[in-house]
Design a protein around this motif. Structure first.
Motif, PDB file in Angstrom:
ATOM      1  N   LYS A 167       0.822  -1.213   0.000  1.00 33.78           N
ATOM      2  CA  LYS A 167       0.000   0.000   0.000  1.00 33.78           C
ATOM      3  C   LYS A 167       0.856   1.264   0.000  1.00 33.78           C
ATOM      4  O   LYS A 167       0.579   2.229  -0.721  1.00 33.78           O
ATOM      5  CB  LYS A 167      -0.917  -0.002   1.227  1.00 33.78           C
ATOM      6  CG  LYS A 167      -1.997  -1.072   1.223  1.00 33.78           C
ATOM      7  CD  LYS A 167      -2.817  -0.986   2.505  1.00 33.78           C
ATOM      8  CE  LYS A 167      -3.925  -2.011   2.536  1.00 33.78           C
ATOM      9  NZ  LYS A 167      -4.702  -1.962   3.810  1.00 33.78           N
ATOM     10  N   GLU A 168       1.888   1.237   0.829  1.00 31.94           N
ATOM     11  CA  GLU A 168       2.755   2.412   0.949  1.00 31.94           C
ATOM     12  C   GLU A 168       3.467   2.710  -0.370  1.00 31.94           C
ATOM     13  O   GLU A 168       3.536   3.870  -0.806  1.00 31.94           O
ATOM     14  CB  GLU A 168       3.787   2.177   2.049  1.00 31.94           C
ATOM     15  CG  GLU A 168       4.753   3.329   2.261  1.00 31.94           C
ATOM     16  CD  GLU A 168       5.800   3.036   3.323  1.00 31.94           C
ATOM     17  OE1 GLU A 168       6.665   3.882   3.551  1.00 31.94           O
ATOM     18  OE2 GLU A 168       5.749   1.941   3.914  1.00 31.94           O
ATOM     19  N   VAL A 169       3.984   1.674  -1.015  1.00 33.55           N
ATOM     20  CA  VAL A 169       4.687   1.867  -2.283  1.00 33.55           C
ATOM     21  C   VAL A 169       3.731   2.358  -3.357  1.00 33.55           C
ATOM     22  O   VAL A 169       4.056   3.266  -4.140  1.00 33.55           O
ATOM     23  CB  VAL A 169       5.372   0.557  -2.720  1.00 33.55           C
ATOM     24  CG1 VAL A 169       5.923   0.678  -4.135  1.00 33.55           C
ATOM     25  CG2 VAL A 169       6.485   0.190  -1.754  1.00 33.55           C
ATOM     26  N   ALA A 170       2.522   1.776  -3.399  1.00 32.87           N
ATOM     27  CA  ALA A 170       1.539   2.197  -4.403  1.00 32.87           C
ATOM     28  C   ALA A 170       1.165   3.661  -4.224  1.00 32.87           C
ATOM     29  O   ALA A 170       1.115   4.431  -5.198  1.00 32.87           O
ATOM     30  CB  ALA A 170       0.296   1.310  -4.311  1.00 32.87           C
ATOM     31  N   ALA A 171       0.904   4.068  -2.983  1.00 26.33           N
ATOM     32  CA  ALA A 171       0.541   5.457  -2.717  1.00 26.33           C
ATOM     33  C   ALA A 171       1.674   6.405  -3.083  1.00 26.33           C
ATOM     34  O   ALA A 171       1.455   7.481  -3.657  1.00 26.33           O
ATOM     35  CB  ALA A 171       0.166   5.615  -1.249  1.00 26.33           C
ATOM     36  N   SER A 172       2.911   6.005  -2.795  1.00 23.44           N
ATOM     37  CA  SER A 172       4.065   6.845  -3.096  1.00 23.44           C
ATOM     38  C   SER A 172       4.261   7.000  -4.602  1.00 23.44           C
ATOM     39  O   SER A 172       4.523   8.101  -5.101  1.00 23.44           O
ATOM     40  CB  SER A 172       5.318   6.237  -2.463  1.00 23.44           C
ATOM     41  OG  SER A 172       6.477   6.954  -2.821  1.00 23.44           O
ATOM     42  N   LEU A 173       4.134   5.893  -5.330  1.00 28.14           N
ATOM     43  CA  LEU A 173       4.299   5.952  -6.777  1.00 28.14           C
ATOM     44  C   LEU A 173       3.211   6.804  -7.420  1.00 28.14           C
ATOM     45  O   LEU A 173       3.486   7.639  -8.302  1.00 28.14           O
ATOM     46  CB  LEU A 173       4.274   4.539  -7.354  1.00 28.14           C
ATOM     47  CG  LEU A 173       5.496   3.663  -7.062  1.00 28.14           C
ATOM     48  CD1 LEU A 173       5.242   2.231  -7.526  1.00 28.14           C
ATOM     49  CD2 LEU A 173       6.729   4.224  -7.744  1.00 28.14           C
ATOM     50  N   ALA A 174       1.977   6.574  -7.002  1.00 26.62           N
ATOM     51  CA  ALA A 174       0.873   7.342  -7.574  1.00 26.62           C
ATOM     52  C   ALA A 174       1.059   8.834  -7.302  1.00 26.62           C
ATOM     53  O   ALA A 174       0.879   9.678  -8.192  1.00 26.62           O
ATOM     54  CB  ALA A 174      -0.456   6.848  -6.998  1.00 26.62           C
ATOM     55  N   LYS A 175       1.439   9.181  -6.091  1.00 26.96           N
ATOM     56  CA  LYS A 175       1.663  10.582  -5.736  1.00 26.96           C
ATOM     57  C   LYS A 175       2.785  11.191  -6.568  1.00 26.96           C
ATOM     58  O   LYS A 175       2.697  12.337  -7.019  1.00 26.96           O
ATOM     59  CB  LYS A 175       1.995  10.683  -4.250  1.00 26.96           C
ATOM     60  CG  LYS A 175       2.222  12.109  -3.762  1.00 26.96           C
ATOM     61  CD  LYS A 175       2.534  12.122  -2.275  1.00 26.96           C
ATOM     62  CE  LYS A 175       2.797  13.558  -1.795  1.00 26.96           C
ATOM     63  NZ  LYS A 175       3.114  13.596  -0.338  1.00 26.96           N
ATOM     64  N   GLY A 176       3.849  10.425  -6.773  1.00 21.36           N
ATOM     65  CA  GLY A 176       4.975  10.922  -7.552  1.00 21.36           C
ATOM     66  C   GLY A 176       4.604  11.260  -8.974  1.00 21.36           C
ATOM     67  O   GLY A 176       5.207  12.142  -9.596  1.00 21.36           O
ATOM     68  N   PHE A 177       3.607  10.563  -9.518  1.00 21.63           N
ATOM     69  CA  PHE A 177       3.150  10.832 -10.881  1.00 21.63           C
ATOM     70  C   PHE A 177       1.909  11.718 -10.890  1.00 21.63           C
ATOM     71  O   PHE A 177       1.229  11.833 -11.902  1.00 21.63           O
ATOM     72  CB  PHE A 177       2.859   9.515 -11.601  1.00 21.63           C
ATOM     73  CG  PHE A 177       4.099   8.802 -12.063  1.00 21.63           C
ATOM     74  CD1 PHE A 177       4.671   9.103 -13.284  1.00 21.63           C
ATOM     75  CD2 PHE A 177       4.700   7.848 -11.258  1.00 21.63           C
ATOM     76  CE1 PHE A 177       5.821   8.444 -13.704  1.00 21.63           C
ATOM     77  CE2 PHE A 177       5.846   7.189 -11.680  1.00 21.63           C
ATOM     78  CZ  PHE A 177       6.419   7.485 -12.906  1.00 21.63           C
TER      79      PHE A 177
END
Length: 238
Positions: A167-177
């Motif tokens: 979840k943390e990685v997904a949220a971070s990646l989505a936010k970065g884009f």
């Protein structure tokens, strides 16, 4: 266009099975692999020994192996190991030959092999049990595997850590884009991929009979790692 590019960039790290499914998805999404691990102190162990006997006949070889196993079990039970924690049910018999150069093979007898697996619930007594294994007819201690009694509890902790990581990685990646995760589309979880606690080879400790306390403490001082992982496809907000 931005979301479509995100899918291409992230799908390269997915497993083949998950990636094949993701390729058919028409909505914006991303894939992550969450990993979690728990480091714990061992509180039990298992070790195995091989009992090997070679005699002129199959019956003699079997009898010699059986006698060695019986004596070993007697030593273990006298030292405090419950009989139910000793597995010695298997045996194999094979003919043995010598192969002189330029001559026909010569029969030398039969070899009987029995493997005994001992589960130890008092780790502080492990070295005593290993010393008991070094008796007549026992050729080697194969391996020692450190374990924990409450395996399910720690496996669940590692699993939840893997889920949180995904979840943390997904949220971070989505936010970065410049995007946001909307929800979970697919969870790919393979229980067979979870590593178990590592095993310790027996060679360094086979002749440590004069230092029981220190050796037993060395087992307790070791850490074991229980791991888990999960692959998740997340939907991105439209």
């Amino acid at each position: 266009m931005k979301k479509h590019l995100l899918v291409i960039l992230l799908s390269t790290s997915a497993l083949i099975s998950t990636g094949a499914v993701a390729a058919d998805l028409s909505f914006p999404h991303l894939e992550t692999t969450g990993r979690g691990e728990v480091v714990v102190k061992p509180d039990m162990a298992a070790f195995s020994v091989d009992v090997v006997a070679t005699k002129p006949t199959a019956s003699e070889a079997k009898q010699a192996a059986d006698q060695a196993v019986t004596k070993f079990i007697e030593r273990l039970t006298k030292a405090g190991v419950e009989r139910k924690n000793i597995n010695s049910a298997n045996i194999s018999l094979s003919a043995q030959y010598r192969y002189p150069k330029d001559k026909a093979p010569e029969f030398t007898g039969f070899k009987a092999t029995r493997n005994v697996v001992v589960t130890v619930y008092k780790l502080e007594n492990l070295n005593t049990y290993l010393d008991d294994a070094l008796g007549d007819g026992i050729n080697q201690i194969n391996n020692i595997t450190l374990k924990v009694k409450d395996q399910k509890k720690y496996q669940e902790e590692a699993r939840q850590a893997a889920i949180a990581n995904a979840k943390e990685v997904a949220a971070s990646l989505a936010k970065g884009f410049g995007d946001k995760v909307e929800g979970v589309w697919q969870i790919d979880y393979n229980t067979n991929d979870r590593p178990m606690p590592y095993g310790m080879r027996s060679a360094p400790i086979m002749y440590a009979a004069d230092a029981n306390s220190a050796v037993n403490q060395s087992y307790s001082d070791n850490n074991i790692v229980i791991s888990d992982s999960v692959n998740v496809i997340f939907k991105l907000a439209k």
